[in-house]
Design a protein around this motif. Sequence first.
Motif: not given
Lengths: 475, 184
Positions: A120, A235, A112, A109, A450, A105, A116-117, A232
Motif C-alpha cells: 500500500n 480509507a 480486510q 483495507l 502494518e 490502500s 495489501r499491507t 480506517l
Amino acid sequence: MAETAATHLPPGVDPLEPRMLVAPHHDDASLNETLLDHVWRKPGKGWFLLFGIALVGLGMFLVAVTMTLARGIGVWGNNQPNGWAFDIVNFVWWVGIGHAGTLISAILLLFQQKWRTSINRFAEAMTIFAVICAGQFPLLHTGRPWFAFWLLPYPSTLGAWPQFRSPLDWDVFAVSTYFTVSLLFWYVGLIPDLAALRDSSPGKIQRVVYGLFSLGWRGSGRHWHNYKIGYLLLAGLSTPLVLSVHTIVSFDFATGLIPGWHATIFPPYFVAGAVFSGFAMVITLIVPARKYLNLRDVITDRHLENMNKVILATGLIVSYGYMMEHFIAWYSGSEYEIWTFYVNRARGPYWQVYWLMIACNVITPNIFWFRKCRTSIPIMWVASIVVNIGMWCERFIIIVTSLTQDFLPSSWDLYSPTWVDWCLYIGTLGLFSTLFLLFLKFVPAVAISEVKELQLELKHAAHHAAHGHDTHGAH
Amino acid sequence: MSADSKVLDSWFLAEFATPEALVDATRQMREKYGYEGMDTYSPYPLHGGSEALGLPPSRVPFIALGGALTGMATAIAMMAYMNGYDYPINVGGRPIYSLPAYVPITFELTVLFAAFGIFFGLLGLSRLPQPYHPVYEHEAFRTATTHGYWLSVPKTVSVQADTIMEQLKSLGATQVTVVTGEKE
C-alpha cells in the motif's frame, strides 16, 4: 530478469489455502533491519543511474514548460477542432494511474485483504506522484497557469464566481480533493514508520529531520486507539472518492455532445480503465523495486499474482466498455456515432492507434487466465507495460478521433503532436520517476508497522492451526 | 537508574518481552492494583490494548461526521449563493439553482472536510505534534517504535516506588526504570 516465481506447491498442501504473505523467518527486529535497510544504506550505482535518467526526463519537462510559457500553447499541436489533445490525454492517463494506489490502500483495507499491507505504501506514493503529474496538464492548458486560481471560488475584484455547473470546475474540486485526501492518508500511514526511522537513526541530522516529520509519535496506546479508527475512516472516505474522481473526469467528455463522448457508459468504464492502468503501473514499478530493495520476503509472489488477477478482471470490464460503446452507437441509429465507431476509429487516420489499443487492452490481459503467465515475473512485467501503452492509446482515441471528425466535414482537421507535446509527456514520466526514486531513498517503501502487525497475526493463526504448515496462516 | 528517585512528576517505564505480556500486565495493573493514567507503547497497535487501558470509544468518528456535515453545508451554500444569487450565469436557459449539478462538488467538499476532521482530530486528541516527551529521557525506550513493548505508569504519591517496581517485575517486566518530567 532471470527470476521466476515458484509455481508449484509442496506436496500435501491444500491449493485453496492462501500462500504466505510474509516469509516466516522474520521477527520484529529482523523486519526492521530488512525494511529500513534501504533508507539507511547508501544508494547503489543502479539508483544513481536511474536517478540520472529521471533527471534527464525532468529536464525535458522543464524545457517543454518553459517553451510553453514563453511562447504560449501554440507550440503544441492543438488546433481547431482539436482543442483538446495530448494535454488532456496525458491528464486522464495520469489520473487513472493514480487510482490503483487508493484502491489498494483503501478498498483492500476495508475488505480486510491482508495482502495489501506490503504494497500500500508503494501504491499510495504512486498515486500522489501520478496526480502531481496529471495536474500539470490542465494547468498548462489554461495557457496562463499563473491565473489558475481563477478556477477557485475566491472573493475576486473581478466580481465573478466560477461556473459550478461546469464539469471542468467539478474537475478542479475532484482532483484537488483527491490529491489532498491521498496525501493525508499516505502521511497518516507514514507517521509510525517515520517515528521508527527517527528512533533508529544513525546520526543526529536524520533524527531531527525524521523527528520533525513524525510529530513526536511514540507508539502510545492512547494514540493508537484514535489512530486505528482514523486510518480506517480515511480509507472509507477514499473509496467512494476514487470512484468519484474518475467519474467526474469522464463527465468532462460525457456531458459533451461530440459523437464518441456522449455516452452513459463513461463513468464506470473510465473507472475500470483507471484501475486497469493503475495496477499495471504498480506491477511495472514493484517488480524491479522488490528485487533491488530486497523486499521479496514481504512482497511475495502471491501479491503479484493477485494484482494480475485484478488486471485481468478490469481488462475484461474495459473490453466490455468498448463493446457497449460500439453496440450503443449501432443501436442508437445515429449516423454520426456509427461513423465515429465503425469508420473513423477502426479505419480512419488513426487506425494504427486504435488497433494497438485493442491489442494491448483487450487481448493482452487475457494471458492472465493462465497461471503460468500470472506468476511469471518477466511476462507480467512486459504485460504491465503493454497495458499502460494500451490505456494511453485509449485516451488518445477517445479524445482525438472524436474531435478531428465530428458533425461537420468542413471543420475536420487532423492532429499531430509537436516535439513540445512529446517532451511534456516524457517529461512528466521523468518528474514521476524523480519523485519516486526520492521516495524510495528517504521513506520505507513498505508500511513497516502494518507488516509487523500482520506478522504477529500470522503467527497466532499458525499457532492455532497447530497441525498446519508453518508457511500458512492467513485466512 | 536508581529506584530511589523521589520526584513526584515521574513515570515508571517497564519493558515487556512480547505484546501479549504487555497487554496482560496492563490489564492487571489497572484491574488488580487500580493504577490510572497508564500508557502502553508499541510499534503497532496491540490487540486488546485499548481495552486493557480501559479507554472509552474514540471520538474521531464524531469529529469526522462533523467535518462531513460542515463540508456538505458549505458546498451547497457556496454554490447556491455564488451561482444562484450573487453572480447568476445563464447557460442556454438552464436552471440557476440546479441541485443535480451541485452533486459532484458537494460530494468532494464533504469528503475533503471529513478528511481534515479526521486528520486534525487525530492530532488534537493525541496532542501531537509534541516535540518533547519525558519518556525519551530513557534511551532504551527508543525501541518502542521498532521492536519494544513498553508500559508507563505515572507515579502516585500514595504508592512507594519499590512497590510499583515489584508489581511490574512480577507481571513479567524485563526491565523497569524511572523517568522524570523535570525538563518539560
